[in-house]
Design an enzyme around this catalytic site. Structure first.
Site, short mmCIF file in Angstrom:
data_model
loop_
_atom_site.label_atom_id
_atom_site.label_comp_id
_atom_site.label_asym_id
_atom_site.label_seq_id
_atom_site.Cartn_x
_atom_site.Cartn_y
_atom_site.Cartn_z
N GLY A 111 0.82 -1.20 0.00
CA GLY A 111 0.00 0.00 0.00
C GLY A 111 0.86 1.25 0.00
N GLY A 160 0.59 -5.11 1.00
CA GLY A 160 -0.65 -5.19 0.26
C GLY A 160 -0.51 -5.86 -1.09
N GLU A 183 5.31 -5.24 7.99
CA GLU A 183 4.55 -4.17 8.67
C GLU A 183 4.99 -3.90 10.10
OE1 GLU A 183 1.93 -5.53 5.28
OE2 GLU A 183 3.24 -6.49 6.76
#
Length: 415
Positions: A111, A160, A183
């Site tokens: 993302g 993502g 992440e």
């Protein structure tokens, strides 16, 4: 490989002589620091129109993620376009199957977290919600898609980017594939369906990948089941040309075609997959503290440098994110794809709200914006992360903030 018996059927695939990626397993923070992926300038209107390209084939459609200078970082516009295209193609009798690939040297680096960071700092919470809601909905549509799907993972496939590929029918890895869910290193949690597919990997490999953010290459992806096929990147042109000529909606025909151009690949002797028993021994514990203790014992007893490097890696991550990520994988093991996505949506909005911690903003600042690589986590240690803080990550949103509404009545859940 002993210890990978659960994945044995996935090992008997036609895949290729494999070259180790130029990105070493210890280089991910450096890679994040210097990545242009999530720090591009605001796109123009023309850029928006071209962020997802479409190629019409004989009986298929190919969607192309087209932000090469940003490593195809995903934004709301791209998620919305993918949703629009995929829904239309699913209803189109002239479309037998769909392929998805990235332009340039990445499939997708994840993302667009720098853009998200700026939206948060500008107080544009509705835009943040739309970002997560749109991408997660597309992931659910992909995971329940009625037509065969081929994701060509040639290059960087992170965060993502894994979410918009792994739930599909086929995942083609190459000698250039680099997989990671990093992440926790930016104060977030593995999302975009990661708590579903990581938790279904052999043993406790999912916990290891979720907590450390370590990378896998194409050979490792095929070995553990994240990829279904493997081919040398030099043959991708042939693969795509052959797929483009197919007139079929039969998954077995597509699978045969992928196997026709497949090559054999085996994980390097330094691969974590050769340490699967040690991974299980250390990462099967219920708490992060117990995992760290197990790694410390392993380092002392075996002098294995893997234990020491894994310990160092975990100490770079946000303490709160480590605890949240572990619980997420543990819960995901007993949930369907839609349940995982609904929960991750809650977690993501709670995580960016700054009401529990500001670790996400701090992590993005330190690794992607200022690039000082010195995030100041809050809380700064595992001991200071309370159970209440972790619980709040998983708690329902407020009455004014509805849960993610997935089309589960129209589309059967992926179990």
């Amino acid at each position: 490989m002993q210890g990978l018996k659960a994945a044995a059927p996935l090992l008997i695939r036609r895949c290729s002589n494999y070259k180790k990626s130029n990105l070493s397993h210890s280089s991910l923070p450096h890679f994040l620091q210097h990545s242009r992926s999530l720090s591009s300038s605001p796109p123009t209107e023309d850029d928006f129109e071209n962020q997802v390209l479409v190629e019409d084939k004989a009986n298929s459609r190919s969607a192309i993620l087209n932000r090469p200078t940003a490593l195809n970082a995903l934004n709301t516009n791209m998620g919305a376009k993918l949703l629009e295209f995929y829904k239309a193609w699913e209803k189109d009798s002239n479309v037998g199957f769909v392929t998805l690939k990235g332009s340039g040297r990445a499939f997708s680096a994840g993302g667009d977290i720098v853009n998200l960071y700026h939206l948060m700092n500008q107080g544009k919470w509705e835009a943040c919600r739309n970002f997560f809601g749109t991408l997660y909905t597309f992931i659910y549509v992909l995971g329940t898609y009625l037509k065969p799907h081929v994701a060509i993972l040639n290059g960087i496939t992170m965060g993502g980017g894994t979410g918009v590929s792994i739930p599909g029918t086929f995942r083609l890895a190459t000698d250039k594939t680099v997989f990671s869910t990093p992440e926790t290193l930016i104060g977030f949690h593995p999302d975009a369906g990661a708590s579903f597919f990581l938790s279904h990997l052999p043993g406790h490999l999912g916990e290891y990948l979720a907590l450390t953010g370590e990378m896998l290459n194409g050979a490792e992806m095929i070995a553990c089941g994240l990829a279904t096929h493997y081919t040398n990147s030099k043959k991708l042109g042939l693969v795509e040309h052959h797929l483009g000529k197919l007139v079929t909606n039969d998954p077995s025909v597509i699978e045969t075609s992928l196997e026709q151009y497949g090559d054999l690949a085996y994980p390097d002797k330094t691969s974590v997959l050769h340490r699967i028993e040690m991974v299980d021994k250390c990462f099967s514990h219920a708490t992060v503290e117990e995992i760290l203790d197990a790694l410390e014992r392993g380092a002392a007893e075996t002098k294995d440098p893997w234990c020491s490097s894994t310990l160092r890696r975990l100490k770079e991550a946000s303490p709160l994110s480590l605890k949240v990520a572990l619980r997420s994988i543990q819960e995901g093991r007993f949930q369907t794809l839609d349940q995982c996505l609904v929960r991750e949506y809650r977690m993501s909005l709670q995580g960016i709200s700054k009401q529990i911690s500001g670790d996400f903003c701090e992590g993005v600042r330190a690794r992607m914006v200022d690039k000082d690589l010195a995030p100041k986590w809050n809380p700064p240690s595992l001991e200071q992360v309370s159970e209440d803080m972790v619980d709040r990550y998983f708690s329902p949103l407020s009455e004014s903030e509805p849960d993610l509404d997935l089309p589960t009545k129209q589309r059967e859940a992926f179990t």
